[in-house]
Design a protein around this motif. Structure first.
Motif, PDB file in Angstrom:
ATOM      1  N   GLN A 118       0.843  -1.200   0.000  1.00 51.12           N
ATOM      2  CA  GLN A 118       0.000   0.000   0.000  1.00 51.12           C
ATOM      3  C   GLN A 118       0.878   1.250   0.000  1.00 51.12           C
ATOM      4  O   GLN A 118       0.584   2.230  -0.676  1.00 51.12           O
ATOM      5  CB  GLN A 118      -0.921  -0.017   1.219  1.00 51.12           C
ATOM      6  CG  GLN A 118      -2.021  -1.059   1.089  1.00 51.12           C
ATOM      7  CD  GLN A 118      -3.120  -0.869   2.130  1.00 51.12           C
ATOM      8  OE1 GLN A 118      -3.398  -1.776   2.885  1.00 51.12           O
ATOM      9  NE2 GLN A 118      -3.738   0.292   2.173  1.00 51.12           N
ATOM     10  N   MET A 119       1.976   1.198   0.763  1.00 49.85           N
ATOM     11  CA  MET A 119       2.842   2.386   0.800  1.00 49.85           C
ATOM     12  C   MET A 119       3.529   2.606  -0.548  1.00 49.85           C
ATOM     13  O   MET A 119       3.783   3.741  -0.938  1.00 49.85           O
ATOM     14  CB  MET A 119       3.838   2.257   1.946  1.00 49.85           C
ATOM     15  CG  MET A 119       3.126   2.446   3.302  1.00 49.85           C
ATOM     16  SD  MET A 119       4.224   2.560   4.691  1.00 49.85           S
ATOM     17  CE  MET A 119       4.902   0.937   4.744  1.00 49.85           C
ATOM     18  N   LEU A 120       3.785   1.504  -1.277  1.00 48.95           N
ATOM     19  CA  LEU A 120       4.350   1.675  -2.623  1.00 48.95           C
ATOM     20  C   LEU A 120       3.362   2.408  -3.535  1.00 48.95           C
ATOM     21  O   LEU A 120       3.756   3.138  -4.439  1.00 48.95           O
ATOM     22  CB  LEU A 120       4.729   0.319  -3.223  1.00 48.95           C
ATOM     23  CG  LEU A 120       6.014  -0.308  -2.653  1.00 48.95           C
ATOM     24  CD1 LEU A 120       6.165  -1.754  -3.113  1.00 48.95           C
ATOM     25  CD2 LEU A 120       7.241   0.501  -3.058  1.00 48.95           C
ATOM     26  N   MET A 121       2.065   2.186  -3.282  1.00 52.45           N
ATOM     27  CA  MET A 121       1.061   2.924  -4.062  1.00 52.45           C
ATOM     28  C   MET A 121       1.117   4.407  -3.712  1.00 52.45           C
ATOM     29  O   MET A 121       1.017   5.270  -4.577  1.00 52.45           O
ATOM     30  CB  MET A 121      -0.351   2.369  -3.803  1.00 52.45           C
ATOM     31  CG  MET A 121      -0.581   0.965  -4.297  1.00 52.45           C
ATOM     32  SD  MET A 121      -0.263   0.730  -6.063  1.00 52.45           S
ATOM     33  CE  MET A 121       1.326  -0.085  -6.041  1.00 52.45           C
ATOM     34  N   VAL A 122       1.293   4.692  -2.410  1.00 51.97           N
ATOM     35  CA  VAL A 122       1.389   6.103  -2.011  1.00 51.97           C
ATOM     36  C   VAL A 122       2.642   6.716  -2.641  1.00 51.97           C
ATOM     37  O   VAL A 122       2.663   7.881  -3.031  1.00 51.97           O
ATOM     38  CB  VAL A 122       1.415   6.238  -0.462  1.00 51.97           C
ATOM     39  CG1 VAL A 122       1.389   7.720  -0.070  1.00 51.97           C
ATOM     40  CG2 VAL A 122       0.223   5.518   0.167  1.00 51.97           C
ATOM     41  N   GLU A 144      -0.740  -5.146  -6.177  1.00 54.97           N
ATOM     42  CA  GLU A 144      -1.439  -3.921  -5.763  1.00 54.97           C
ATOM     43  C   GLU A 144      -1.447  -2.951  -6.939  1.00 54.97           C
ATOM     44  O   GLU A 144      -0.463  -2.879  -7.694  1.00 54.97           O
ATOM     45  CB  GLU A 144      -0.718  -3.300  -4.552  1.00 54.97           C
ATOM     46  CG  GLU A 144      -1.541  -2.311  -3.760  1.00 54.97           C
ATOM     47  CD  GLU A 144      -2.659  -2.946  -2.909  1.00 54.97           C
ATOM     48  OE1 GLU A 144      -2.712  -4.190  -2.798  1.00 54.97           O
ATOM     49  OE2 GLU A 144      -3.492  -2.190  -2.380  1.00 54.97           O
ATOM     50  N   MET A 145      -2.540  -2.226  -7.109  1.00 56.57           N
ATOM     51  CA  MET A 145      -2.612  -1.276  -8.214  1.00 56.57           C
ATOM     52  C   MET A 145      -3.426  -0.034  -7.834  1.00 56.57           C
ATOM     53  O   MET A 145      -4.356  -0.114  -7.035  1.00 56.57           O
ATOM     54  CB  MET A 145      -3.178  -1.960  -9.467  1.00 56.57           C
ATOM     55  CG  MET A 145      -4.459  -2.714  -9.255  1.00 56.57           C
ATOM     56  SD  MET A 145      -4.717  -4.046 -10.465  1.00 56.57           S
ATOM     57  CE  MET A 145      -5.036  -3.136 -11.951  1.00 56.57           C
ATOM     58  N   SER A 146      -3.046   1.101  -8.430  1.00 54.29           N
ATOM     59  CA  SER A 146      -3.719   2.366  -8.129  1.00 54.29           C
ATOM     60  C   SER A 146      -4.690   2.725  -9.254  1.00 54.29           C
ATOM     61  O   SER A 146      -4.551   2.246 -10.386  1.00 54.29           O
ATOM     62  CB  SER A 146      -2.694   3.494  -8.029  1.00 54.29           C
ATOM     63  OG  SER A 146      -1.855   3.278  -6.935  1.00 54.29           O
ATOM     64  N   PHE A 147      -5.592   3.611  -8.909  1.00 59.56           N
ATOM     65  CA  PHE A 147      -6.530   4.182  -9.880  1.00 59.56           C
ATOM     66  C   PHE A 147      -7.286   3.112 -10.673  1.00 59.56           C
ATOM     67  O   PHE A 147      -7.248   3.059 -11.902  1.00 59.56           O
ATOM     68  CB  PHE A 147      -5.792   5.133 -10.841  1.00 59.56           C
ATOM     69  CG  PHE A 147      -5.060   6.229 -10.101  1.00 59.56           C
ATOM     70  CD1 PHE A 147      -5.748   7.114  -9.291  1.00 59.56           C
ATOM     71  CD2 PHE A 147      -3.680   6.346 -10.190  1.00 59.56           C
ATOM     72  CE1 PHE A 147      -5.066   8.108  -8.589  1.00 59.56           C
ATOM     73  CE2 PHE A 147      -2.993   7.333  -9.504  1.00 59.56           C
ATOM     74  CZ  PHE A 147      -3.690   8.218  -8.690  1.00 59.56           C
ATOM     75  N   THR A 148      -7.912   2.236  -9.935  1.00 58.73           N
ATOM     76  CA  THR A 148      -8.792   1.259 -10.573  1.00 58.73           C
ATOM     77  C   THR A 148      -9.851   0.865  -9.554  1.00 58.73           C
ATOM     78  O   THR A 148      -9.744   1.201  -8.373  1.00 58.73           O
ATOM     79  CB  THR A 148      -8.011   0.036 -11.086  1.00 58.73           C
ATOM     80  OG1 THR A 148      -8.892  -0.778 -11.858  1.00 58.73           O
ATOM     81  CG2 THR A 148      -7.435  -0.799  -9.951  1.00 58.73           C
ATOM     82  N   GLN A 175      -1.529  10.729   4.796  1.00 59.02           N
ATOM     83  CA  GLN A 175      -1.702  12.192   4.856  1.00 59.02           C
ATOM     84  C   GLN A 175      -0.900  12.922   3.781  1.00 59.02           C
ATOM     85  O   GLN A 175      -0.944  14.131   3.689  1.00 59.02           O
ATOM     86  CB  GLN A 175      -1.309  12.690   6.244  1.00 59.02           C
ATOM     87  CG  GLN A 175      -2.285  12.221   7.322  1.00 59.02           C
ATOM     88  CD  GLN A 175      -1.825  12.595   8.710  1.00 59.02           C
ATOM     89  OE1 GLN A 175      -0.880  12.010   9.246  1.00 59.02           O
ATOM     90  NE2 GLN A 175      -2.463  13.602   9.284  1.00 59.02           N
ATOM     91  N   TYR A 176      -0.116  12.136   3.016  1.00 61.45           N
ATOM     92  CA  TYR A 176       0.698  12.764   1.971  1.00 61.45           C
ATOM     93  C   TYR A 176       0.126  12.540   0.574  1.00 61.45           C
ATOM     94  O   TYR A 176       0.864  12.429  -0.403  1.00 61.45           O
ATOM     95  CB  TYR A 176       2.133  12.228   2.015  1.00 61.45           C
ATOM     96  CG  TYR A 176       2.872  12.563   3.292  1.00 61.45           C
ATOM     97  CD1 TYR A 176       2.911  13.873   3.777  1.00 61.45           C
ATOM     98  CD2 TYR A 176       3.540  11.578   4.000  1.00 61.45           C
ATOM     99  CE1 TYR A 176       3.579  14.170   4.948  1.00 61.45           C
ATOM    100  CE2 TYR A 176       4.223  11.871   5.169  1.00 61.45           C
ATOM    101  CZ  TYR A 176       4.236  13.167   5.640  1.00 61.45           C
ATOM    102  OH  TYR A 176       4.894  13.473   6.790  1.00 61.45           O
ATOM    103  N   GLY A 177      -1.187  12.380   0.490  1.00 60.65           N
ATOM    104  CA  GLY A 177      -1.785  12.210  -0.836  1.00 60.65           C
ATOM    105  C   GLY A 177      -1.750  10.768  -1.303  1.00 60.65           C
ATOM    106  O   GLY A 177      -1.044  10.435  -2.258  1.00 60.65           O
ATOM    107  N   ALA A 178      -2.500   9.895  -0.603  1.00 64.70           N
ATOM    108  CA  ALA A 178      -2.533   8.480  -1.013  1.00 64.70           C
ATOM    109  C   ALA A 178      -3.544   8.304  -2.134  1.00 64.70           C
ATOM    110  O   ALA A 178      -4.671   8.821  -2.038  1.00 64.70           O
ATOM    111  CB  ALA A 178      -2.913   7.615   0.177  1.00 64.70           C
ATOM    112  N   PRO A 179      -3.204   7.597  -3.197  1.00 67.70           N
ATOM    113  CA  PRO A 179      -4.162   7.401  -4.295  1.00 67.70           C
ATOM    114  C   PRO A 179      -5.162   6.289  -3.937  1.00 67.70           C
ATOM    115  O   PRO A 179      -4.823   5.385  -3.165  1.00 67.70           O
ATOM    116  CB  PRO A 179      -3.263   6.934  -5.449  1.00 67.70           C
ATOM    117  CG  PRO A 179      -2.147   6.212  -4.767  1.00 67.70           C
ATOM    118  CD  PRO A 179      -1.933   6.899  -3.436  1.00 67.70           C
ATOM    119  N   PRO A 180      -6.365   6.331  -4.501  1.00 66.77           N
ATOM    120  CA  PRO A 180      -7.259   5.173  -4.337  1.00 66.77           C
ATOM    121  C   PRO A 180      -6.567   3.948  -4.928  1.00 66.77           C
ATOM    122  O   PRO A 180      -5.984   4.033  -6.017  1.00 66.77           O
ATOM    123  CB  PRO A 180      -8.490   5.552  -5.159  1.00 66.77           C
ATOM    124  CG  PRO A 180      -8.428   7.038  -5.277  1.00 66.77           C
ATOM    125  CD  PRO A 180      -6.972   7.404  -5.283  1.00 66.77           C
TER     126      PRO A 180
END
Ligand code: ASP
Length: 667
Positions: free
Chosen positions: A278-282, A314-318, A603-608
């Motif tokens: 999850q942190m890699l996504m952030v 793990e993947m972002s923006f989906t 708090q540093y802008g985590a993506p969905p």
């Protein structure tokens, strides 16, 4: 390194075995490593004497073993030879699988990881001979390591049961590279899981893995992982990243393995790379995967290991569909199947109601339903059902078995195997049963039950969709126990009625799990998946401050009744994450202490983002048709967490413990 020799242009010469007096054309490599080529005619009596001498020594082949170490190369793999190679001169290396002395002519099968091939002493009548070949061949014992040089020829008697059964190698030289100097605990060529206990196999894992079946399992595992990597990288642009093994506890719900450090504190081995991914996504990596080792110290069963491997993604923006699509593609690539996408989906509620399980095996029917409402309406007087209905979180459920004639009453009564299956699964009353009468409206069976259901028979038949002659199996009690017991009974009946087609493939996504499960013993909620799972959007909107009844955006992939993977969309905002921690009884301070680094990163802008993991061991087990995940793991542990080969875990010395500020207090 393997080199492939071209097939010879010459027409194949089919040998004629002469038993009595033979002429050999051979080149034997001597102990000193030099090669000699001679011509000799050998009398059968002489050869017999030589063989007896050889077999009387404890390790007859030892006399022919190379004195010095050597690292020979080969030009072909044993299992790759075929009629195409007839006439070619080849060099193979491997283990002697079997040796057969047919009174005048010696054969051996030589095996490497690709398969085996028959070698035979030569009898080329027009040239020189060295009787050494025959002597070496007849001295060979199972599992000696040899290098054989010779010419491939077509067999007179073909063995179509093996891949290389149409050819054999006529030996020109044999180098004995190593011998077996200890009795083999079991035969590699003829042992199987039935003839050797698992304990002996695990203790002698090196030899167990040499068995072609086990070697094949390892290769299938490799192949499946390779295909998963390929689809993730080539089709979806995922990037593999390694995450730490020495870490802090992660909340997958099992006990952690702790690793004491010299600082006086402990690392925990990761139960999964959940928080790192999850942190890699952030961080913005966008698409992560890893073939990751996970460690969970929980009660072990046949399909569990203290350390196991999962494909972690793990993947972002989906959204959930996007994640499930990737998981399906990965599964299809690994299994080599071509099934229609998207896979079938079923909500958790439906799966539990119809099958009593969140991983139903849909290769067969046999559905169940809850009849609480009907029994309450008809005010049943049947004591076990009445008592169950008075309790909270309790149910009466009925399973319908169509072809009921094959299930005898003896199996259903106390001490019968189906009754006992339910008892073993926790049902105090086992099962109650009756059959639907020919009129399709009433029940036949034990008086107490039939009379107790007097006012509800028609309604139960209608709700359960039962027909005349169907068998109805009732279980009552705490809903959790009822589901577990009826699920077991369902499987038992499917086996008894032979309902499972071994070729059927039933893939299913179970979706909409509850966020939390109530732990009756500890009287608190715990996360069904893990506490980083996002709540269903409409449930969250309706009641953002009480998530205890919310559904999760979580999904499990079920293959023939086995959960092979699962995942979820994640919470990516600190405020929502804190609400989930609160629901499971974690204070802000505890959350901060355990997962402060994750909360801060949000708090540093985590993506969905969202992801999944597939259990590689279980998946490969199913693909190989293996009975246990231990058969697809090179060096597995027993169900008590021990490695019988290395004898891990081992005792740490007092000095080692002292360095860690530890002392052994129990012996
Ligand atoms: N970390 C989860 C598990 O190991 C899988 C996931 O949610 O991606 O079960």
């Amino acid at each position: 390194m393997t080199r492939t020799s071209a097939a010879a242009a010459a027409a194949p010469m089919i040998p004629n075995y002469s038993r009595k007096r033979r002429v050999f054309t051979t080149t034997a490599t001597t102990n000193a490593g030099t090669t000699t080529t001679t011509t000799t005619t050998i009398d059968e009596n002489e050869r017999q004497k030589q063989r007896q001498q050889n077999s009387s020594s404890s390790s007859a082949a030892e006399q022919f073993m190379q004195k010095n170490l050597s690292w020979p190369e080969r030009t072909m793999l044993c299992g790759r030879l075929s009629l195409e190679n007839v006439g070619a001169r080849v060099e193979i290396c491997g283990w002697v699988d079997k040796q057969r002395d047919m009174g005048g002519i010696c054969f051996a099968d030589v095996r490497d990881h690709s398969g085996l091939v028959q070698i035979v002493s030569g009898n080329n009548s027009n040239s020189s001979v060295d009787n050494n070949i025959d002597a070496v061949l007849s001295s060979l014992r199972a599992e000696c390591v040899v290098k054989v040089s010779g010419t491939v020829r077509e067999r007179t008697q073909k063995n179509m049961n093996i891949k290389t059964g149409e050819i054999e190698i006529e030996c020109e030289s044999i180098e004995v590279l190593n011998v077996v100097s200890k009795p083999l605990p079991f035969s590699i060529s003829s042992s199987d899981e039935k003839s050797v206990s698992e304990e002996v196999r695990l203790k002698n894992r090196v030899l167990d893995l040499r068995r072609p079946k086990m070697m094949n399992n390892l290769k299938m595992r490799h192949d499946a992982i390779k295909k998963m990597r390929k689809v993730l990288e080539d089709e979806f642009d995922f990037c593999e990243v390694e995450t730490p093994v020495l870490s802090r506890p992660t909340p997958e719900g099992a006990r952690d393995y702790l690793v004491p450090s010299r600082t006086g504190d402990c690392y925990a081995l990761p139960q999964s790379p959940q928080l790192f991914k999850q942190m890699l996504m952030v961080s913005g990596l966008d698409r992560y995967y890893q073939v990751a080792r996970c460690f969970r110290d929980e009660d072990l069963r046949a399909d569990r290991q203290p350390e196991f491997t999962q494909l972690d993604v793990e993947m972002s923006f989906t959204n959930a569909d996007g994640v499930m699509e990737v998981a399906e593609k990965v599964f299809l690539a690994a299994s080599g199947q071509n099934l229609e996408q998207p896979f079938r989906r079923m909500t958790y509620d439906e799966a539990m109601e119809k099958y009593g399980s969140d991983k139903p095996d849909l290769r067969f029917g046999l559905e169940m339903c809850t009849v609480n409402d009907i029994l309450l309406n008809s005010s049943t007087e049947f004591p076990p059902f009445k008592n169950a209905l008075d309790e909270s979180r309790s149910s009466v459920k009925v399973l319908v078995v169509d072809d009921s004639k094959k299930v005898s009453n003896a199996k259903l009564k106390p001490k019968g195997e189906i009754f006992e299956e339910a008892v073993n699964a926790g049902s105090q009353n086992g099962v109650f049963f009756c059959r639907v009468s020919e009129d399709g409206k009433t029940f036949e069976g034990a008086k107490g039950l039939v009379e107790g259901l007097a006012g509800s028979q028609e309604a139960i038949i209608a709700k359960a969709n039962a027909s005349p002659g169907n068998l109805l199996l009732f279980v009552c009690g705490k809903t959790k126990v009822v589901n577990t017991a009826l699920d077991k009974v369902r499987h038992k009946c499917a086996n008894a009625l032979d309902l499972i087609d071994p070729k059927a493939q039933a893939l299913l996504w179970v979706t909409d799990f509850p966020m939390f499960e109530y732990n009756e013993d500890e009287e608190r909620y715990e996360a069904c998946h893990h506490p980083f799972t996002a709540p269903n959007s409409s449930d969250y909107e309706k009641n953002p401050d009480d998530l205890t009844k919310a559904r999760a955006i979580a999904y499990d992939l079920v293959y023939n009744g086995v959960e092979i993977g699962g995942g979820s969309l994640r919470i990516y905002r600190r405020d929502v994450q804190e609400k989930v921690f609160k629901a499971i009884g974690m204070t802000i301070e505890e959350a901060e202490d355990k997962f402060g680094y994750l909360l801060e990163s949000f708090q540093y802008g985590a993506p969905p983002h969202g992801g999944f993991a597939i259990g590689i061991d279980r998946l490969v087990m199913l693909l190989c048709g293996a009975k246990s995940i231990r058969d697809v793991i090179a060096f597995p542990k027993t169900t008590t967490g021990q490695c019988l080969l290395t004898r891990a875990p081992g005792v740490a010395t007092a000095e080692q413990l002292a360095e860690l500020n530890m002392k052994r207090i129990v012996d």
